[in-house]
Scaffold this motif. Structure first.
Motif, PDB file in Angstrom:
ATOM      1  N   UNK A 107       0.843  -1.203   0.000  1.00  0.00           N
ATOM      2  CA  UNK A 107       0.000   0.000   0.000  1.00  0.00           C
ATOM      3  C   UNK A 107       0.874   1.248   0.000  1.00  0.00           C
ATOM      4  N   UNK A 108       1.873   1.258   0.875  1.00  0.00           N
ATOM      5  CA  UNK A 108       2.736   2.442   0.967  1.00  0.00           C
ATOM      6  C   UNK A 108       3.487   2.663  -0.344  1.00  0.00           C
ATOM      7  N   UNK A 109       4.019   1.582  -0.918  1.00  0.00           N
ATOM      8  CA  UNK A 109       4.767   1.710  -2.169  1.00  0.00           C
ATOM      9  C   UNK A 109       3.869   2.191  -3.309  1.00  0.00           C
ATOM     10  N   UNK A 110       2.661   1.638  -3.389  1.00  0.00           N
ATOM     11  CA  UNK A 110       1.738   2.021  -4.464  1.00  0.00           C
ATOM     12  C   UNK A 110       1.305   3.480  -4.319  1.00  0.00           C
ATOM     13  N   UNK A 111       1.024   3.899  -3.105  1.00  0.00           N
ATOM     14  CA  UNK A 111       0.616   5.290  -2.860  1.00  0.00           C
ATOM     15  C   UNK A 111       1.755   6.243  -3.221  1.00  0.00           C
ATOM     16  N   UNK A 112       2.971   5.888  -2.834  1.00  0.00           N
ATOM     17  CA  UNK A 112       4.130   6.731  -3.150  1.00  0.00           C
ATOM     18  C   UNK A 112       4.307   6.850  -4.657  1.00  0.00           C
ATOM     19  N   UNK A 113       4.169   5.720  -5.360  1.00  0.00           N
ATOM     20  CA  UNK A 113       4.322   5.730  -6.813  1.00  0.00           C
ATOM     21  C   UNK A 113       3.244   6.589  -7.478  1.00  0.00           C
ATOM     22  N   UNK A 114       1.989   6.436  -7.037  1.00  0.00           N
ATOM     23  CA  UNK A 114       0.893   7.217  -7.610  1.00  0.00           C
ATOM     24  C   UNK A 114       1.090   8.710  -7.376  1.00  0.00           C
ATOM     25  N   UNK A 115       1.492   9.078  -6.164  1.00  0.00           N
ATOM     26  CA  UNK A 115       1.648  10.508  -5.847  1.00  0.00           C
ATOM     27  C   UNK A 115       2.770  11.129  -6.665  1.00  0.00           C
ATOM     28  N   UNK A 150       0.871  15.868   0.440  1.00  0.00           N
ATOM     29  CA  UNK A 150      -0.571  15.888   0.715  1.00  0.00           C
ATOM     30  C   UNK A 150      -1.271  14.755  -0.033  1.00  0.00           C
ATOM     31  N   UNK A 151      -0.898  14.544  -1.295  1.00  0.00           N
ATOM     32  CA  UNK A 151      -1.510  13.463  -2.060  1.00  0.00           C
ATOM     33  C   UNK A 151      -1.220  12.108  -1.410  1.00  0.00           C
ATOM     34  N   UNK A 152       0.014  11.924  -0.961  1.00  0.00           N
ATOM     35  CA  UNK A 152       0.380  10.670  -0.292  1.00  0.00           C
ATOM     36  C   UNK A 152      -0.447  10.485   0.972  1.00  0.00           C
ATOM     37  N   UNK A 153      -0.532  11.556   1.768  1.00  0.00           N
ATOM     38  CA  UNK A 153      -1.310  11.485   3.005  1.00  0.00           C
ATOM     39  C   UNK A 153      -2.772  11.192   2.754  1.00  0.00           C
ATOM     40  N   UNK A 173      -4.980   1.445  11.586  1.00  0.00           N
ATOM     41  CA  UNK A 173      -4.125   2.292  12.416  1.00  0.00           C
ATOM     42  C   UNK A 173      -2.727   2.420  11.814  1.00  0.00           C
ATOM     43  N   UNK A 174      -2.204   1.318  11.299  1.00  0.00           N
ATOM     44  CA  UNK A 174      -0.862   1.373  10.702  1.00  0.00           C
ATOM     45  C   UNK A 174      -0.855   2.246   9.455  1.00  0.00           C
ATOM     46  N   UNK A 175      -1.869   2.111   8.623  1.00  0.00           N
ATOM     47  CA  UNK A 175      -1.926   2.914   7.394  1.00  0.00           C
ATOM     48  C   UNK A 175      -2.161   4.388   7.733  1.00  0.00           C
ATOM     49  N   UNK A 176      -3.022   4.658   8.702  1.00  0.00           N
ATOM     50  CA  UNK A 176      -3.270   6.045   9.109  1.00  0.00           C
ATOM     51  C   UNK A 176      -2.013   6.680   9.697  1.00  0.00           C
ATOM     52  N   UNK A 177      -1.218   5.885  10.406  1.00  0.00           N
ATOM     53  CA  UNK A 177       0.049   6.396  10.945  1.00  0.00           C
ATOM     54  C   UNK A 177       0.989   6.784   9.817  1.00  0.00           C
ATOM     55  N   UNK A 178       1.025   5.983   8.751  1.00  0.00           N
ATOM     56  CA  UNK A 178       1.815   6.346   7.567  1.00  0.00           C
ATOM     57  C   UNK A 178       1.302   7.664   6.976  1.00  0.00           C
ATOM     58  N   UNK A 179      -0.035   7.793   6.929  1.00  0.00           N
ATOM     59  CA  UNK A 179      -0.617   9.023   6.406  1.00  0.00           C
ATOM     60  C   UNK A 179      -0.233  10.237   7.228  1.00  0.00           C
ATOM     61  N   UNK A 180      -0.229  10.061   8.551  1.00  0.00           N
ATOM     62  CA  UNK A 180       0.171  11.158   9.441  1.00  0.00           C
ATOM     63  C   UNK A 180       1.617  11.570   9.174  1.00  0.00           C
ATOM     64  N   UNK A 181       2.486  10.578   8.940  1.00  0.00           N
ATOM     65  CA  UNK A 181       3.891  10.874   8.643  1.00  0.00           C
ATOM     66  C   UNK A 181       4.017  11.651   7.334  1.00  0.00           C
ATOM     67  N   UNK A 538      -6.408   1.267  -4.944  1.00  0.00           N
ATOM     68  CA  UNK A 538      -6.369   2.602  -4.337  1.00  0.00           C
ATOM     69  C   UNK A 538      -7.124   3.606  -5.215  1.00  0.00           C
ATOM     70  N   UNK A 539      -6.903   3.530  -6.526  1.00  0.00           N
ATOM     71  CA  UNK A 539      -7.590   4.451  -7.445  1.00  0.00           C
ATOM     72  C   UNK A 539      -9.105   4.249  -7.381  1.00  0.00           C
ATOM     73  N   UNK A 540      -9.519   2.981  -7.310  1.00  0.00           N
ATOM     74  CA  UNK A 540     -10.949   2.681  -7.222  1.00  0.00           C
ATOM     75  C   UNK A 540     -11.544   3.259  -5.940  1.00  0.00           C
ATOM     76  N   UNK A 541     -10.785   3.163  -4.856  1.00  0.00           N
ATOM     77  CA  UNK A 541     -11.252   3.707  -3.572  1.00  0.00           C
ATOM     78  C   UNK A 541     -11.385   5.224  -3.648  1.00  0.00           C
ATOM     79  N   UNK A 542     -10.446   5.869  -4.349  1.00  0.00           N
ATOM     80  CA  UNK A 542     -10.504   7.326  -4.485  1.00  0.00           C
ATOM     81  C   UNK A 542     -11.732   7.773  -5.273  1.00  0.00           C
TER      82      UNK A 542
END
Length: 585
Positions: A107-115, A150-153, A173-181, A538-542
């Motif tokens: 999830x983190x890698x995909x979000x980083x790549x998309x952003x 911001x896009x990553x978060x 909680x783990x994913x939200x913590x990544x978002x907070x970072x 992730x894109x579908x969720x957005x």
């Protein structure tokens, strides 16, 4: 004498003795296997205990070796027999943890790549674009660094909310913590009026609450304080600014209900019973305010709206039927406008892919391109000038009006067309050769022209001599001309063909880049090493969300929790008798 890197471990239990190991290189699994072998037992039948803790076969780099777990010379290890079922359960738990960690990392890698690919001005390789909008649907602009953070978060927050809906609160909680970072990397002034961060804080505390762990109590209190301060900055005092944006609707009520419930829970478990009752009473009033009357729901649904949409509109409109209908009509118009904007943007992306990317991997600015075309310059040439000059209008204009520079632009366009055309032809040849056709026949058939189906038909039905002769003729024609047919208005960077701009060389007409196997990696963002499944998820969720998704909360669980804690206060909690190891709900 033992090597300096060796250590002696004192083992007791199923096998007793001293075992020499290399703490820097040995893992828990290696130690378990060695002790199991000496005990004449299966690996899954043994638990290893060190310093009062069961050692797990860790796979993370941080705790992979014995030395990183604190095991050193003269450490004592207890080996205990476990049942086969218990061993299998332990193994399954470890496998489940490993799978969970891998998924979170994906999830983190995909979000980083998309952003990164959807950064401001970048050319996405997908047929959609991710843009930042405010609550009224208007696009907002930040610096490139802040935009990416911001896009990553936001994407991580969206993924976290998905886990919350699935009741997977630890993962959330783990994913939200990544978002907070991710949000923490932004300039604080850039995001002080953004309400996404306060909402993320509330979602994190909701996870604490649902996990029923009082150990998070002090952290929860701090997060809720920050959330309330952040919401007041973003929404104004008593949500005045937010309601002005929402044309008087009370869209934020459910969010504030959850905030006040959590504030009441934290106050209760901190022994602040009067404060707890104040928060819970206010939350309860909002809960009653959000209950949708059957009559009002029936009226709105009779107009033609679905039940969920009708409930949402009534909750956000103080149960006023006319306001709810107006809200739904406006939402429908916004969705229609959004669809039109999405179609327009997809078409823009297709056009931008035709022109390629600038040296800094940005898309050609279509607005500046339109300006140059409007004063008489040919579109493809103007696009090449902008691409070469990093979208600098004046620099592009200078090149277009300079005869020598203009000639160089035209030469660059024609050179890349020939290269793309040849690569497309070569790719077609390799595709057909891989199907088992003879290379010399394939070359002749491809260069004779036609669609893939026509080329294959020729290979299957014509004798070898004909296609070989065609190959010789085409080869000679190619050698003498050096151009091998004209191509379309492709204009890109110095390498591969853009995904949405198939060459019209007769040999490859109607063949898509995917069919041809064309390498697009150097003309725009790389398509290699992508986690397509996770990115699509992730894109579908957005696409599911809208500007008010964070406020559309079904408050049933919140209502039950409010009643429970008010009952605890009434039953004696307010006299200081409350004590619990868990956050009950």
């Amino acid at each position: 004498m033992s090597s300096p890197s060796m250590a002696k471990l004192k083992v007791a239990g199923t096998w007793a003795g001293v075992l020499e190991v290399e703490p820097e290189n040995w893992t828990v699994l290696m130690l378990r296997e060695e002790i199991a072998k000496r005990s004449n037992m299966g690996t899954e039948s043994i638990n290893l205990i060190f310093a009062g803790k069961v050692l797990k076969d860790c796979t993370s780099e941080e705790k992979n070796s014995l030395s990183q777990l604190g095991i050193k010379n003269n450490s004592k290890i207890l080996a205990c027999r476990v049942s086969v079922e218990e061993g299998k359960t332990l193994k399954n738990e470890l496998l489940a943890d490993d799978e969970r960690n891998r998924r979170l990392a994906r999830i983190k890698a995909a979000v980083t790549a998309l952003s990164k690919r959807h950064a401001d001005g970048a050319l996405p390789i997908e047929d959609f674009d991710i843009e930042l909008e405010d609550q009224s649907g208007k696009k907002v602009h930040f610096s490139e660094t802040d935009r990416q953070a911001i896009m990553t978060g936001l994407m991580l927050h969206t993924s976290g909310k998905r886990f919350i809906r699935k009741q997977m609160f630890s993962d959330a909680l783990e994913v939200l913590t990544m978002g907070e970072e991710a949000f923490s990397l932004c300039n604080p002034k850039s995001i002080e009026l953004v309400d996404n961060i306060p909402i993320l804080q509330i979602d994190m505390v909701w996870c604490y609450f649902m996990l029923q762990d009082i150990a998070w109590l002090s952290v929860a209190g701090l997060r809720l304080e920050k959330a309330r301060e952040g919401l007041e900055r973003a929404h104004g005092k008593d949500s005045s600014r937010f309601r002005l944006l929402q044309a008087g609707c009370s869209s934020e009520l459910a969010l504030y209900l959850r905030l006040e419930l959590l504030e009441g829970v934290v106050a209760y478990h901190s022994g602040q019973f009067d404060k707890s009752r104040k928060f819970l009473t206010s939350a309860q009033a909002k809960f009653f305010q959000l209950q949708v009357p059957d009559e009002a729901l029936s009226v709105v649904m009779s107009i033609g709206f679905g039940e969920q949409d009708a409930k949402r509109a009534l909750r956000m409109s103080n149960q006023d039927v006319q306001s709810a209908v107006n809200f739904l009509v406006l939402e429908r118009e916004k969705r229609e406008q959004k669809r039109e904007d999405d179609i327009r943007r997809r078409n823009e992306i297709k056009e931008q892919k035709r022109y390629g990317v600038t040296p800094l991997k940005k898309a050609v600015d279509l607005q500046k391109l339109t300006e140059l075309v409007s004063i008489g310059f040919e579109k493809e040439l103007a696009a090449e000038a902008l691409r070469k000059n990093e979208n600098g209008s004046q620099e592009a204009l200078d090149d277009l009006t300079n005869p020598e520079a203009n000639t160089e632009l035209q030469r660059a366009i024609e050179s890349r067309k020939r290269k793309r055309q040849q690569r497309a032809t070569d790719a077609t040849v390799e595709q057909l050769v891989s199907m088992g056709f003879e290379r010399s026949r394939v070359i002749g058939a491809v260069q004779a022209g036609g669609s893939l189906e026509e080329v294959m038909h020729q290979l299957l039905t014509h004798p070898q001599a004909d296609t070989t002769a065609a190959a010789d003729d085409s080869s000679n024609a190619h050698d003498s001309s050096g151009n091998n047919n004209a191509s379309t208005d492709l204009n890109a960077n110095d390498n591969a063909c853009a995904p949405d701009s198939t060459p019209t060389n007769p040999a490859v007409e109607n063949l898509s880049p995917d069919t041809l196997g064309i390498d697009n990696s150097n003309e725009g963002p790389s398509a290699e090493q992508r986690d397509l499944e996770m990115e699509d998820e992730i894109a579908d969720e957005l696409t599911r969300g809208d500007a008010l998704s964070d406020y559309n909360i079904d408050v049933t669980q919140e209502g039950d929790a409010i009643n429970e804690y008010l009952a605890l206060l009434d039953s004696g909690g307010g006299n200081g008798k409350a004590s619990s190891s868990q956050l009950s709900h």
